[in-house]
Design a protein around this motif. Structure first.
Motif, short mmCIF file in Angstrom:
data_model
loop_
_atom_site.label_atom_id
_atom_site.label_comp_id
_atom_site.label_asym_id
_atom_site.label_seq_id
_atom_site.Cartn_x
_atom_site.Cartn_y
_atom_site.Cartn_z
N GLU A 160 61.40 68.23 110.09
CA GLU A 160 61.47 66.79 109.90
C GLU A 160 61.23 66.37 108.45
O GLU A 160 61.57 65.25 108.05
CB GLU A 160 60.46 66.08 110.80
CG GLU A 160 60.73 66.27 112.29
CD GLU A 160 62.06 65.67 112.73
OE1 GLU A 160 62.40 64.57 112.26
OE2 GLU A 160 62.75 66.31 113.53
N CYS A 161 60.63 67.23 107.64
CA CYS A 161 60.30 66.92 106.26
C CYS A 161 61.58 66.60 105.47
O CYS A 161 62.57 67.33 105.54
CB CYS A 161 59.57 68.10 105.61
SG CYS A 161 59.16 67.86 103.87
N VAL A 199 46.02 70.52 99.28
CA VAL A 199 46.37 70.90 100.66
C VAL A 199 47.87 71.17 100.82
O VAL A 199 48.26 72.05 101.57
CB VAL A 199 45.93 69.79 101.66
CG1 VAL A 199 46.35 70.13 103.08
CG2 VAL A 199 44.43 69.57 101.57
N PHE A 200 48.70 70.44 100.09
CA PHE A 200 50.15 70.55 100.24
C PHE A 200 50.81 71.09 98.98
O PHE A 200 50.37 70.81 97.87
CB PHE A 200 50.76 69.17 100.56
CG PHE A 200 50.19 68.54 101.79
CD1 PHE A 200 50.60 68.94 103.05
CD2 PHE A 200 49.24 67.54 101.70
CE1 PHE A 200 50.07 68.36 104.19
CE2 PHE A 200 48.70 66.94 102.83
CZ PHE A 200 49.12 67.35 104.08
N GLY A 212 63.30 73.03 99.73
CA GLY A 212 63.31 71.58 99.57
C GLY A 212 62.39 70.89 100.54
O GLY A 212 62.64 69.76 100.95
N LYS A 213 61.30 71.58 100.92
CA LYS A 213 60.35 71.06 101.91
C LYS A 213 58.92 71.28 101.44
O LYS A 213 58.62 72.22 100.70
CB LYS A 213 60.52 71.81 103.25
CG LYS A 213 61.93 71.85 103.80
CD LYS A 213 62.28 70.59 104.51
CE LYS A 213 63.68 70.69 105.10
NZ LYS A 213 63.99 69.58 105.96
N ALA A 214 58.03 70.42 101.90
CA ALA A 214 56.61 70.60 101.65
C ALA A 214 56.03 71.53 102.72
O ALA A 214 56.61 71.70 103.80
CB ALA A 214 55.90 69.25 101.70
N ALA A 272 57.05 60.82 108.73
CA ALA A 272 56.01 60.92 109.77
C ALA A 272 55.94 62.33 110.35
O ALA A 272 55.87 62.51 111.56
CB ALA A 272 56.25 59.87 110.87
N CYS A 273 55.97 63.33 109.47
CA CYS A 273 56.01 64.71 109.95
C CYS A 273 54.70 65.47 109.72
O CYS A 273 54.64 66.67 109.97
CB CYS A 273 57.17 65.47 109.30
SG CYS A 273 57.06 65.62 107.52
#
Length: 63
Positions: free
Chosen positions: A11-12, A25-26, A33-35, A58-59
């Protein structure tokens, strides 16, 4: 049991808002291309709660 933070990488959308607001944390995977959640990161509630509130996809959730 301690809560853990999770990102649904499917969903990111790669906006990096969580990385900018909570870099302890992230992190961001440039290839995907995603966290993602940094393994072994100490998830401070305030930082993660802010990332959850600011995530347009909202992921990000607590488990």
């Amino acid at each position: 049991m301690a809560k853990t933070v999770r990102i649904d990488e499917d969903e990111c959308i790669g906006c990096e808002a969580c990385v900018e607001g909570c870099p302890s944390v992230f992190a961001f995977n440039d290839d995907e291309g995603k966290a993602y959640v940094i393994e072994g990161a100490e998830a401070g509630d305030d930082c993660v709660d802010e990332a959850i509130a600011n995530c347009p996809a909202a992921c990000i959730t607590w488990e």
